[in-house]
Scaffold this motif. Sequence first.
Motif, mmCIF file in Angstrom:
data_model
loop_
_atom_site.group_PDB
_atom_site.id
_atom_site.type_symbol
_atom_site.label_atom_id
_atom_site.label_comp_id
_atom_site.label_asym_id
_atom_site.label_seq_id
_atom_site.Cartn_x
_atom_site.Cartn_y
_atom_site.Cartn_z
ATOM 1 N N ALA A 1 0.841 -1.201 0.000
ATOM 2 C CA ALA A 1 0.000 0.000 0.000
ATOM 3 C C ALA A 1 0.869 1.241 0.000
ATOM 4 C CB ALA A 1 -0.919 0.015 1.220
ATOM 5 N N LYS B 1 -6.721 -5.523 0.035
ATOM 6 C CA LYS B 1 -7.562 -4.321 0.003
ATOM 7 C C LYS B 1 -8.661 -4.336 1.058
ATOM 8 C CE LYS B 1 -7.886 -2.137 -3.748
ATOM 9 N NZ LYS B 1 -8.093 -1.664 -5.126
ATOM 10 N N ASP B 2 -9.267 -5.466 1.307
ATOM 11 C CA ASP B 2 -10.384 -5.522 2.265
ATOM 12 C C ASP B 2 -9.927 -5.772 3.688
ATOM 13 O OD1 ASP B 2 -12.263 -7.334 -0.227
ATOM 14 O OD2 ASP B 2 -12.200 -5.178 0.177
ATOM 15 N N ARG B 3 -8.610 -5.897 3.890
ATOM 16 C CA ARG B 3 -8.115 -6.275 5.207
ATOM 17 C C ARG B 3 -7.109 -5.285 5.790
ATOM 18 N NH1 ARG B 3 -5.056 -10.665 5.135
ATOM 19 N NH2 ARG B 3 -4.483 -10.471 2.940
ATOM 20 N N THR C 1 -5.295 -1.351 6.032
ATOM 21 C CA THR C 1 -5.533 0.082 5.874
ATOM 22 C C THR C 1 -4.226 0.825 6.094
ATOM 23 O OG1 THR C 1 -7.789 -0.156 6.743
ATOM 24 C CG2 THR C 1 -6.851 2.064 6.694
ATOM 25 N N THR D 1 -4.770 6.937 -1.480
ATOM 26 C CA THR D 1 -4.114 5.656 -1.245
ATOM 27 C C THR D 1 -4.170 4.743 -2.458
ATOM 28 O OG1 THR D 1 -6.112 4.651 -0.351
ATOM 29 C CG2 THR D 1 -4.652 5.755 1.215
ATOM 30 N N ASN D 2 -3.241 3.813 -2.474
ATOM 31 C CA ASN D 2 -3.220 2.745 -3.465
ATOM 32 C C ASN D 2 -2.925 1.468 -2.686
ATOM 33 O OD1 ASN D 2 -3.011 1.255 -5.878
ATOM 34 N ND2 ASN D 2 -0.810 1.583 -5.955
ATOM 35 N N ILE D 3 -3.840 0.499 -2.741
ATOM 36 C CA ILE D 3 -3.709 -0.716 -1.931
ATOM 37 C C ILE D 3 -3.796 -1.933 -2.827
ATOM 38 C CG2 ILE D 3 -4.640 -2.020 0.014
ATOM 39 C CD1 ILE D 3 -5.789 0.573 1.098
ATOM 40 N N ALA D 4 -2.890 -2.877 -2.626
ATOM 41 C CA ALA D 4 -2.875 -4.097 -3.424
ATOM 42 C C ALA D 4 -4.196 -4.848 -3.281
ATOM 43 C CB ALA D 4 -1.714 -4.992 -2.994
ATOM 44 N N ASN D 5 -4.645 -5.443 -4.376
ATOM 45 C CA ASN D 5 -5.916 -6.165 -4.360
ATOM 46 C C ASN D 5 -5.926 -7.291 -3.325
ATOM 47 O OD1 ASN D 5 -7.137 -4.607 -6.346
ATOM 48 N ND2 ASN D 5 -6.358 -5.887 -8.003
ATOM 49 N N SER D 6 -4.774 -7.913 -3.122
ATOM 50 C CA SER D 6 -4.705 -9.066 -2.223
ATOM 51 C C SER D 6 -4.973 -8.697 -0.766
ATOM 52 C CB SER D 6 -3.342 -9.736 -2.340
ATOM 53 O OG SER D 6 -2.312 -8.817 -2.012
#
Length: 120
Positions: free
Chosen positions: A49, A64-66, A68, A57-62
Amino acid sequence: QVQLVESGGGLVQPGGSLRLSCAASGFIFSIGPMGWYRRAPGEQRELVATIDNDGSTNIANSVKDRFTISRDNAKNTVYLQMNSLRPDDTAVYYCNALIRNTIANWRDFWGQGTQVTVSS
């Protein structure tokens, strides 16, 4: 000299949480994007991230939901809140920042890395 010092790694069970911190110190004019990367055993380093100083922000897909990412510009610090950790999150996590350490010069700086191990 500029330093990035990470903290917060460790051993956690699957499903658990950790919060990584990375503080920049030294002769700093300003800081641009900050971020986290990781390298798992036998793998290449990958982006986790990044966050700009406007908060975008830019967060890796792997993750993203977990995970921050956040930053405190007054403290020159970036954080990574990691929830619902899985064994495949096990890696050395590295902090990165683009820092203006002289009037005319921007440079990439890296922390020393902090180990995160997710295991029961």
